[in-house]
Design a protein around this motif. Sequence first.
Motif, PDB file in Angstrom:
ATOM      1  N   SER A   1     -11.360 -13.406   3.906  1.00 42.60           N
ATOM      2  CA  SER A   1     -12.279 -12.651   4.394  1.00 42.60           C
ATOM      3  C   SER A   1     -13.824 -13.349   3.435  1.00 42.60           C
ATOM      4  CB  SER A   1     -12.382 -11.144   4.798  1.00 42.60           C
ATOM      5  OG  SER A   1     -12.023 -11.314   2.497  1.00 42.60           O
ATOM      6  N   SER A   2     -14.882 -13.334   3.815  1.00 47.19           N
ATOM      7  CA  SER A   2     -15.569 -13.943   3.146  1.00 47.19           C
ATOM      8  C   SER A   2     -17.313 -13.554   3.691  1.00 47.19           C
ATOM      9  CB  SER A   2     -15.929 -15.784   2.969  1.00 47.19           C
ATOM     10  OG  SER A   2     -16.562 -15.769   4.830  1.00 47.19           O
ATOM     11  N   PRO A   3     -18.137 -13.577   2.801  1.00 49.07           N
ATOM     12  CA  PRO A   3     -19.368 -12.330   3.364  1.00 49.07           C
ATOM     13  C   PRO A   3     -20.306 -13.016   4.421  1.00 49.07           C
ATOM     14  CG  PRO A   3     -19.581 -13.122   1.065  1.00 49.07           C
ATOM     15  CD  PRO A   3     -18.586 -14.016   1.409  1.00 49.07           C
ATOM     16  N   ARG A   4     -20.931 -12.530   4.985  1.00 53.10           N
ATOM     17  CA  ARG A   4     -20.941 -12.460   6.386  1.00 53.10           C
ATOM     18  C   ARG A   4     -21.740 -13.762   7.164  1.00 53.10           C
ATOM     19  NH1 ARG A   4     -19.246 -11.182  10.358  1.00 53.10           N
ATOM     20  NH2 ARG A   4     -20.502 -10.516  12.515  1.00 53.10           N
ATOM     21  N   TYR A   5     -22.825 -14.399   5.989  1.00 58.43           N
ATOM     22  CA  TYR A   5     -23.758 -15.115   6.259  1.00 58.43           C
ATOM     23  C   TYR A   5     -21.970 -16.307   5.835  1.00 58.43           C
ATOM     24  CZ  TYR A   5     -23.871 -15.384   0.789  1.00 58.43           C
ATOM     25  OH  TYR A   5     -23.389 -15.494  -0.496  1.00 58.43           O
ATOM     26  N   GLU A   6     -21.395 -16.272   4.950  1.00 58.81           N
ATOM     27  CA  GLU A   6     -20.510 -17.541   4.490  1.00 58.81           C
ATOM     28  C   GLU A   6     -19.305 -17.676   5.485  1.00 58.81           C
ATOM     29  OE1 GLU A   6     -20.225 -16.546  -0.028  1.00 58.81           O
ATOM     30  OE2 GLU A   6     -18.578 -17.622   1.092  1.00 58.81           O
ATOM     31  N   LEU A   7     -19.156 -16.716   6.475  1.00 63.71           N
ATOM     32  CA  LEU A   7     -18.378 -16.616   7.684  1.00 63.71           C
ATOM     33  C   LEU A   7     -19.203 -17.385   8.551  1.00 63.71           C
ATOM     34  CD1 LEU A   7     -16.205 -15.439   9.707  1.00 63.71           C
ATOM     35  CD2 LEU A   7     -17.969 -13.698   9.814  1.00 63.71           C
ATOM     36  N   LEU A   8     -20.426 -16.703   8.691  1.00 63.53           N
ATOM     37  CA  LEU A   8     -21.421 -17.793   9.957  1.00 63.53           C
ATOM     38  C   LEU A   8     -21.390 -19.524  10.177  1.00 63.53           C
ATOM     39  CD1 LEU A   8     -23.681 -14.941  11.706  1.00 63.53           C
ATOM     40  CD2 LEU A   8     -22.083 -15.389  12.120  1.00 63.53           C
ATOM     41  N   ASN A   9     -21.441 -19.452   8.318  1.00 64.49           N
ATOM     42  CA  ASN A   9     -21.825 -20.796   8.287  1.00 64.49           C
ATOM     43  C   ASN A   9     -20.879 -21.739   8.368  1.00 64.49           C
ATOM     44  OD1 ASN A   9     -24.205 -21.124   7.495  1.00 64.49           O
ATOM     45  ND2 ASN A   9     -24.738 -19.988   6.103  1.00 64.49           N
ATOM     46  N   ALA A  10     -19.241 -21.197   8.182  1.00 60.07           N
ATOM     47  CA  ALA A  10     -18.397 -21.823   8.189  1.00 60.07           C
ATOM     48  C   ALA A  10     -18.073 -22.475   9.747  1.00 60.07           C
ATOM     49  CB  ALA A  10     -17.092 -20.498   8.177  1.00 60.07           C
ATOM     50  N   TYR A  11     -18.731 -21.444  10.611  1.00 62.44           N
ATOM     51  CA  TYR A  11     -18.484 -22.092  12.245  1.00 62.44           C
ATOM     52  C   TYR A  11     -18.705 -23.420  12.049  1.00 62.44           C
ATOM     53  CZ  TYR A  11     -17.224 -18.793  14.779  1.00 62.44           C
ATOM     54  OH  TYR A  11     -16.704 -16.853  15.408  1.00 62.44           O
ATOM     55  N   ASN A  12     -20.017 -23.930  11.069  1.00 67.63           N
ATOM     56  CA  ASN A  12     -20.249 -25.421  10.984  1.00 67.63           C
ATOM     57  C   ASN A  12     -18.876 -26.653  10.279  1.00 67.63           C
ATOM     58  OD1 ASN A  12     -23.537 -25.301  11.043  1.00 67.63           O
ATOM     59  ND2 ASN A  12     -23.878 -24.364   8.797  1.00 67.63           N
ATOM     60  N   ARG A  13     -18.326 -25.779  10.440  1.00 71.48           N
ATOM     61  CA  ARG A  13     -17.079 -26.428   9.765  1.00 71.48           C
ATOM     62  C   ARG A  13     -15.930 -26.659  11.454  1.00 71.48           C
ATOM     63  NH1 ARG A  13     -14.465 -23.517   5.516  1.00 71.48           N
ATOM     64  NH2 ARG A  13     -12.827 -24.267   4.757  1.00 71.48           N
ATOM     65  N   VAL A  14     -16.460 -26.539  12.030  1.00 76.47           N
ATOM     66  CA  VAL A  14     -15.839 -26.046  13.729  1.00 76.47           C
ATOM     67  C   VAL A  14     -16.218 -27.136  14.744  1.00 76.47           C
ATOM     68  CG1 VAL A  14     -14.655 -24.936  15.653  1.00 76.47           C
ATOM     69  CG2 VAL A  14     -14.867 -23.647  13.086  1.00 76.47           C
ATOM     70  N   ASP A  15     -15.572 -27.455  15.378  1.00 73.16           N
ATOM     71  CA  ASP A  15     -16.084 -28.863  16.414  1.00 73.16           C
ATOM     72  C   ASP A  15     -15.774 -27.388  17.694  1.00 73.16           C
ATOM     73  OD1 ASP A  15     -16.777 -31.240  15.003  1.00 73.16           O
ATOM     74  OD2 ASP A  15     -14.487 -30.847  14.865  1.00 73.16           O
ATOM     75  N   LEU A  16     -15.073 -27.154  17.479  1.00 72.47           N
ATOM     76  CA  LEU A  16     -14.877 -26.787  19.377  1.00 72.47           C
ATOM     77  C   LEU A  16     -14.203 -25.235  19.420  1.00 72.47           C
ATOM     78  CD1 LEU A  16     -15.134 -25.895  22.391  1.00 72.47           C
ATOM     79  CD2 LEU A  16     -12.687 -27.539  22.645  1.00 72.47           C
TER      80      LEU A  16
END
Length: 125
Positions: free
Chosen positions: A91-106
Amino acid sequence: MRADYFTNELLQIDRVMPCDKNVYFTFGSFSNLSKMNEHVVALWSKILKAVPNSKLFLKYRQLNDDEQKEHFCRWFGKYGMSADRLILEGSSPRYELLNAYNRVDLALDPFPYNGVTTTLEAVFM
Protein backbone atom coordinates in the motif's frame (compact mmCIF):
# COMPACT_ATOMS: atom_id res chain seq x y z
CA MET A 1 -10.88 15.11 1.50
CA ARG A 2 -9.00 18.13 0.21
CA ALA A 3 -10.59 20.09 -2.63
CA ASP A 4 -7.43 19.72 -4.75
CA TYR A 5 -7.18 15.94 -4.21
CA PHE A 6 -7.64 15.13 -7.88
CA THR A 7 -5.84 18.07 -9.45
CA ASN A 8 -2.91 17.76 -11.82
CA GLU A 9 -0.63 19.08 -9.08
CA LEU A 10 -1.16 15.80 -7.22
CA LEU A 11 -1.85 13.47 -10.14
CA GLN A 12 0.82 13.84 -12.74
CA ILE A 13 -0.44 11.98 -15.79
CA ASP A 14 2.68 11.08 -17.71
CA ARG A 15 2.13 11.29 -21.45
CA VAL A 16 5.11 9.02 -22.15
CA MET A 17 4.38 5.30 -22.05
CA PRO A 18 6.48 3.44 -19.46
CA CYS A 19 7.72 1.03 -22.15
CA ASP A 20 9.26 4.00 -23.97
CA LYS A 21 11.35 4.70 -20.85
CA ASN A 22 12.00 1.11 -19.73
CA VAL A 23 13.42 -1.83 -21.60
CA TYR A 24 10.24 -3.79 -20.87
CA PHE A 25 6.44 -3.58 -21.22
CA THR A 26 4.55 -3.40 -17.92
CA PHE A 27 1.18 -5.00 -17.31
CA GLY A 28 -0.41 -4.05 -14.01
CA SER A 29 -3.22 -4.71 -11.60
CA PHE A 30 -3.89 -2.84 -8.39
CA SER A 31 -7.01 -4.88 -7.56
CA ASN A 32 -7.56 -6.68 -4.28
CA LEU A 33 -5.46 -9.82 -4.55
CA SER A 34 -8.20 -11.94 -2.99
CA LYS A 35 -9.81 -11.72 -6.46
CA MET A 36 -6.94 -13.73 -7.94
CA ASN A 37 -7.49 -17.39 -8.79
CA GLU A 38 -5.75 -20.16 -10.75
CA HIS A 39 -7.36 -19.10 -14.04
CA VAL A 40 -6.19 -15.50 -13.65
CA VAL A 41 -2.63 -16.47 -12.74
CA ALA A 42 -2.47 -19.00 -15.59
CA LEU A 43 -3.77 -16.50 -18.16
CA TRP A 44 -1.62 -13.61 -16.98
CA SER A 45 1.42 -15.91 -17.06
CA LYS A 46 0.52 -16.85 -20.63
CA ILE A 47 0.26 -13.15 -21.53
CA LEU A 48 3.68 -12.47 -19.98
CA LYS A 49 5.20 -15.35 -21.93
CA ALA A 50 3.71 -13.97 -25.16
CA VAL A 51 5.29 -10.53 -24.61
CA PRO A 52 9.08 -10.84 -24.31
CA ASN A 53 10.71 -8.73 -21.58
CA SER A 54 7.33 -7.87 -20.06
CA LYS A 55 6.64 -7.58 -16.35
CA LEU A 56 3.56 -7.71 -14.16
CA PHE A 57 3.16 -4.98 -11.55
CA LEU A 58 0.84 -5.98 -8.69
CA LYS A 59 0.09 -3.38 -6.03
CA TYR A 60 -2.21 -3.91 -3.08
CA ARG A 61 -2.02 -3.82 0.71
CA GLN A 62 -1.67 -7.62 1.00
CA LEU A 63 1.79 -7.17 -0.50
CA ASN A 64 2.95 -5.30 2.59
CA ASP A 65 3.53 -8.83 3.89
CA ASP A 66 6.70 -10.56 2.65
CA GLU A 67 5.01 -13.96 2.97
CA GLN A 68 2.33 -12.82 0.53
CA LYS A 69 5.01 -11.64 -1.89
CA GLU A 70 6.65 -15.06 -1.69
CA HIS A 71 3.26 -16.73 -2.20
CA PHE A 72 2.66 -14.80 -5.42
CA CYS A 73 6.19 -15.52 -6.67
CA ARG A 74 5.58 -19.24 -6.10
CA TRP A 75 2.11 -19.08 -7.66
CA PHE A 76 3.35 -17.43 -10.86
CA GLY A 77 6.42 -19.68 -10.76
CA LYS A 78 4.08 -22.66 -11.04
CA TYR A 79 3.24 -21.31 -14.53
CA GLY A 80 6.84 -20.68 -15.54
CA MET A 81 7.21 -17.06 -14.46
CA SER A 82 10.38 -16.09 -12.63
CA ALA A 83 10.18 -13.64 -9.74
CA ASP A 84 12.13 -11.03 -11.73
CA ARG A 85 9.09 -10.69 -14.03
CA LEU A 86 6.98 -9.52 -11.07
CA ILE A 87 6.91 -6.10 -9.45
CA LEU A 88 5.17 -6.50 -6.10
CA GLU A 89 4.33 -3.46 -4.00
CA GLY A 90 2.18 -2.91 -0.95
CA SER A 91 0.00 0.00 0.00
CA SER A 92 0.83 3.66 -0.36
CA PRO A 93 -0.98 6.97 0.10
CA ARG A 94 -3.77 7.49 -2.44
CA TYR A 95 -1.95 10.04 -4.60
CA GLU A 96 1.10 7.72 -4.80
CA LEU A 97 -1.17 4.81 -5.70
CA LEU A 98 -2.76 6.76 -8.54
CA ASN A 99 0.58 8.07 -9.75
CA ALA A 100 1.87 4.47 -9.82
CA TYR A 101 -0.33 3.96 -12.88
CA ASN A 102 2.30 6.01 -14.73
CA ARG A 103 4.47 2.89 -14.41
CA VAL A 104 1.88 0.65 -16.13
CA ASP A 105 1.54 0.28 -19.89
CA LEU A 106 -1.62 -1.84 -19.83
CA ALA A 107 -3.87 -2.59 -16.88
CA LEU A 108 -5.23 -6.11 -16.38
CA ASP A 109 -8.38 -6.96 -14.47
CA PRO A 110 -8.98 -10.19 -12.55
CA PHE A 111 -11.98 -12.35 -13.37
CA PRO A 112 -14.67 -13.38 -12.68
CA TYR A 113 -14.46 -10.90 -9.78
CA ASN A 114 -13.24 -7.83 -11.60
CA GLY A 115 -12.27 -4.53 -10.08
CA VAL A 116 -14.59 -1.56 -9.83
CA THR A 117 -12.76 1.38 -8.25
CA THR A 118 -9.32 0.20 -9.39
CA THR A 119 -10.61 -0.42 -12.93
CA LEU A 120 -12.06 3.08 -13.14
CA GLU A 121 -8.86 4.56 -11.70
CA ALA A 122 -6.81 2.70 -14.32
CA VAL A 123 -9.01 4.12 -17.09
CA PHE A 124 -8.78 7.61 -15.56
CA MET A 125 -5.00 7.50 -15.38
